[in-house]
Design an enzyme around this catalytic site. Structure first.
Site, short mmCIF file in Angstrom:
data_model
loop_
_atom_site.label_atom_id
_atom_site.label_comp_id
_atom_site.label_asym_id
_atom_site.label_seq_id
_atom_site.Cartn_x
_atom_site.Cartn_y
_atom_site.Cartn_z
N GLU A 86 0.81 -1.21 0.00
CA GLU A 86 0.00 0.00 0.00
C GLU A 86 0.85 1.27 0.00
O GLU A 86 0.48 2.26 -0.64
CB GLU A 86 -0.93 0.00 1.22
CG GLU A 86 -1.88 1.19 1.26
CD GLU A 86 -2.84 1.13 2.44
OE1 GLU A 86 -3.68 2.03 2.55
OE2 GLU A 86 -2.75 0.18 3.24
N ASP A 87 1.98 1.26 0.70
CA ASP A 87 2.70 2.51 0.96
C ASP A 87 4.11 2.57 0.38
O ASP A 87 4.85 3.50 0.70
CB ASP A 87 2.77 2.74 2.48
CG ASP A 87 1.39 3.03 3.07
OD1 ASP A 87 0.57 3.63 2.37
OD2 ASP A 87 1.14 2.62 4.22
#
Length: 347
Positions: A86-87
């Site tokens: 996600e990051d």
């Protein structure tokens, strides 16, 4: 894995993550977690949280929470890596190459849950989202990682803007606390509820915290006297269970006051007793002995051993007129029931 020192601070290493659970993990487990730690640290290197802490510190804290629940090493590794997709720029293919199933699958599942939209206020839609979380998780460990992620995010919520605090707290109370309850994870549910109360009902939280603190010394003395009296009585009958005080968490006090229109002084079970013994047979024998020692309150006996709750919770509950004429709530359970009550499906 020794602690890593960044320009800002020292990140705790594997000994911190394992905590008191170190003996549960083998040399192969340690090697796996070293690889996950190094990979996750490099993937998040340079990223910061709103608090100013290195982002990877959050991943370390999630892994520690998973270790506290005595989960296996692939789950801890996935906890260290849960935000990589996600990051960071790491693609699923690379993660799967470095960490094959179940680890890459667990991380992918957590990422899917994080993408769900919780903004609807319609209760049936919220319920559908809860079901979607469970359906999305091909492995229940995905949900356990997400719950630990939410616990640490709630613990550090003070660093976010007020409107974000309110939104996250509301989602936590509507989605994640009930989900923890559904999985029988009482400890996680209670912490999430108390943490959300700080932001959704700050005045009530401060008031209850102050009132609980004011009465603590008196309440702790009553609990000590109750434990001593019950222990002496049971010892005379040949029983030697563990007897503990059980403080009621703030949100449950708040809910009871609101739902039953009670003042704080009318809440009798702020601290209850918990009796933990070795067998189901002893649970029933001990509740009989409790009723022989103290008068039971009519209508307050519940047998969740014969008829467990939907989430698998088992205990005998009784309320008695105890030491000094005070109403006292008592739970009686085996050690297996106790572990399940605290950790639920994470047990």
């Amino acid at each position: 894995m020794e602690p890593i020192t960044t320009a800002e601070q020292t990140l705790p290493g594997l000994s911190y993550i394992f905590g008191e659970q170190r003996e549960r993990y083998t040399a192969a487990d340690v090697e796996l977690l070293q690889r996950a730690y190094e990979f996750g640290y490099k993937a998040h290197e340079g990223q910061k949280r709103r608090s100013g802490d290195p982002y990877f510190l959050h991943c370390v804290e999630v892994a520690r929470l998973l270790a506290e629940s005595r989960l296996d090493s692939p789950t801890l590794a996935a906890g260290l890596l849960h935000d990589v997709l996600e990051d960071t720029e790491i693609p699923l293919e690379e993660l799967a190459e470095r960490f094959p199933a179940p680890i890459s699958m667990l991380v992918e599942g957590v990422t899917k849950i994080s993408s769900l939209d919780f903004r609807s206020s319609r209760e049936h839609y919220v319920e559908n989202l809860r079901k979607m979380i469970l359906a999305t998780a091909q492995d229940v460990r995905v949900v356990l990682i997400k719950l630990c992620d939410r616990v640490h995010n709630m613990r550090t919520l003070r660093h976010l803007p007020p409107e974000k605090q309110t939104q996250i707290a509301r989602d936590t109370l509507r989605i994640y606390a009930p989900l923890a309850n559904r999985l029988g994870m009482t400890r996680v549910k209670s912490e999430l509820e108390d943490l959300t109360m700080r932001y959704l009902y700050p005045r009530d939280y401060r008031r209850i915290a102050e009132l609980v603190a004011e009465k603590r010394a008196h309440r702790e003395e009553k609990v000590r006297q109750s434990i001593e009296a019950l222990k002496d009585h049971l010892s005379g009958q040949g029983f030697a269970p563990e007897i503990l005080g059980r403080p009621k968490h703030f949100y449950s006090i708040f809910q009871k006051m609101k739902q039953q229109n009670l003042d704080f002084e009318q809440i009798f079970d702020l601290t209850a007793l918990r009796v933990i013994t070795n067998s189901t047979h002893e649970c029933y024998d001990i509740v009989g002995q409790i009723h022989a020692l103290w008068k039971p309150v009519p209508g307050k006996f519940k047998d969740y051993i014969a008829l467990p709750k939907a989430n698998g919770y088992q205990s005998l509950h009784t309320t008695v007129i105890g030491v000094g004429g005070k109403v006292t709530e008592i739970q009686i359970r085996t050690w297996d029931m106790h572990r399940h009550a605290e950790e639920g499906i994470a047990e």
